[in-house]
Design a protein around this motif. Structure first.
Motif, PDB file in Angstrom:
ATOM      1  N   THR A  20       1.054  -1.218  -0.461  1.00  0.00           N
ATOM      2  CA  THR A  20      -0.095   0.034   0.288  1.00  0.00           C
ATOM      3  C   THR A  20       0.972   0.746   0.027  1.00  0.00           C
ATOM      4  OG1 THR A  20      -2.153  -1.378   1.480  1.00  0.00           O
ATOM      5  CG2 THR A  20      -2.078   0.709   1.318  1.00  0.00           C
ATOM      6  N   VAL A  21       1.818   1.329   0.533  1.00  0.00           N
ATOM      7  CA  VAL A  21       2.909   2.486   1.424  1.00  0.00           C
ATOM      8  C   VAL A  21       3.612   2.227  -0.874  1.00  0.00           C
ATOM      9  CG1 VAL A  21       5.338   2.919   1.587  1.00  0.00           C
ATOM     10  CG2 VAL A  21       3.302   2.271   3.481  1.00  0.00           C
ATOM     11  N   GLY A  22       3.958   1.598  -1.086  1.00  0.00           N
ATOM     12  CA  GLY A  22       4.626   1.605  -2.566  1.00  0.00           C
ATOM     13  C   GLY A  22       3.238   2.125  -3.731  1.00  0.00           C
ATOM     14  N   PHE A  23       2.625   1.568  -3.317  1.00  0.00           N
ATOM     15  CA  PHE A  23       1.656   1.947  -4.738  1.00  0.00           C
ATOM     16  C   PHE A  23       0.856   3.838  -4.136  1.00  0.00           C
ATOM     17  CE2 PHE A  23      -0.223  -2.385  -4.845  1.00  0.00           C
ATOM     18  CZ  PHE A  23       0.092  -2.376  -6.274  1.00  0.00           C
ATOM     19  N   LEU A  24       1.008   4.197  -2.797  1.00  0.00           N
ATOM     20  CA  LEU A  24       0.520   5.730  -2.704  1.00  0.00           C
ATOM     21  C   LEU A  24       1.589   6.178  -3.340  1.00  0.00           C
ATOM     22  CD1 LEU A  24      -1.085   5.443   0.649  1.00  0.00           C
ATOM     23  CD2 LEU A  24      -2.001   5.575  -1.277  1.00  0.00           C
ATOM     24  N   ARG A  34       2.845  14.549  -6.256  1.00  0.00           N
ATOM     25  CA  ARG A  34       2.873  16.171  -4.947  1.00  0.00           C
ATOM     26  C   ARG A  34       4.219  15.612  -4.063  1.00  0.00           C
ATOM     27  NH1 ARG A  34      -2.390  15.371  -1.215  1.00  0.00           N
ATOM     28  NH2 ARG A  34      -3.078  15.391  -3.248  1.00  0.00           N
ATOM     29  N   LEU A  35       4.260  14.523  -3.890  1.00  0.00           N
ATOM     30  CA  LEU A  35       5.778  13.902  -3.267  1.00  0.00           C
ATOM     31  C   LEU A  35       7.197  15.157  -3.819  1.00  0.00           C
ATOM     32  CD1 LEU A  35       5.131  10.786  -2.100  1.00  0.00           C
ATOM     33  CD2 LEU A  35       5.234  12.357  -0.339  1.00  0.00           C
ATOM     34  N   LEU A  36       6.728  15.026  -4.884  1.00  0.00           N
ATOM     35  CA  LEU A  36       7.977  15.587  -5.182  1.00  0.00           C
ATOM     36  C   LEU A  36       7.817  17.336  -5.224  1.00  0.00           C
ATOM     37  CD1 LEU A  36      10.820  15.674  -7.156  1.00  0.00           C
ATOM     38  CD2 LEU A  36       9.221  15.873  -8.974  1.00  0.00           C
TER      39      LEU A  36
END
Length: 145
Positions: A101-105, A112-114
Motif C-alpha cells: 500500500t505504501v508503495g502504491f501510494l 505531490r511528494l516531489l
C-alpha cells in the motif's frame, strides 16, 4: 516503451518477503493465499457494487444477487479458515499489505511528494539550494509538461 521498474520492484518485494520468512515456501504460500482470497473478495464486492449502482448496464452475463452473496460468503469462509489454520501468517500478510500500500501510494502521489520536496529545498539554506538546483529545475520542467 515499457516500465521495467514495476516488475523489478515486485521481484525485490517478493524476495524480501521470502527472506523475511526464512526461505520457508509453505509460510510464503500462506501469505499469498490470504492475498489471493482478499482479491477474490474484492471481485465479489465489486460485482455487488456494480449490481447496486449500475444495474441497468447491458451485459451478456448476469450474476444474480444470491450468487454474488454466495461468492462473497465462500471467500470469507475460506479466508477465516486460512487464518484459523495459520494465525501467525496474518502478521506477515499485514506487513506485505502495508508495504504494498505504501508503495502504491508513493507511485500515485509522486508529483505531490516531489512538490513537497521542492518546497522544502526552496526553504532551505543556499548550500542546500545549490546542491539540489539542477534536480529542482529538472523536476519543475517535468511537472509542468
Amino acid at each position: 516503451r515499457t516500465n521495467h521498474l514495476i516488475p523489478i520492484l515486485f521481484f525485490v518485494f517478493c524476495s524480501l518477503l521470502f527472506m523475511l520468512m526464512g526461505g520457508n515456501v509453505r509460510s510464503l504460500a500462506s501469505v499469498y493465499t490470504l492475498s489471493f482470497l482478499c482479491v477474490m473478495g474484492l471481485f465479489a464486492f465489486g460485482t455487488i457494487l456494480l449490481k447496486y449502482k449500475r444495474g441497468r448496464i447491458r451485459r451478456s452475463i448476469k450474476a444474480t444477487w444470491p450468487t454474488c452473496f454466495a461468492a462473497l460468503a465462500a471467500v470469507l469462509v475460506a479466508l477465516i479458515g486460512n487464518v484459523v489454520l495459520a494465525p501467525a501468517k496474518l502478521i506477515y500478510f499485514f506487513l506485505w499489505f502495508l508495504l504494498g500500500t505504501v508503495g502504491f501510494l508513493l507511485v500515485f502521489e509522486r508529483v505531490r511528494l516531489l512538490r513537497w520536496f521542492l518546497y522544502f529545498v526552496s526553504q532551505g539554506s543556499n548550500a542546500t539550494q545549490d546542491r539540489f538546483g539542477g534536480v529542482t529545475q529538472l523536476a519543475m520542467d517535468k511537472i509542468r509538461s
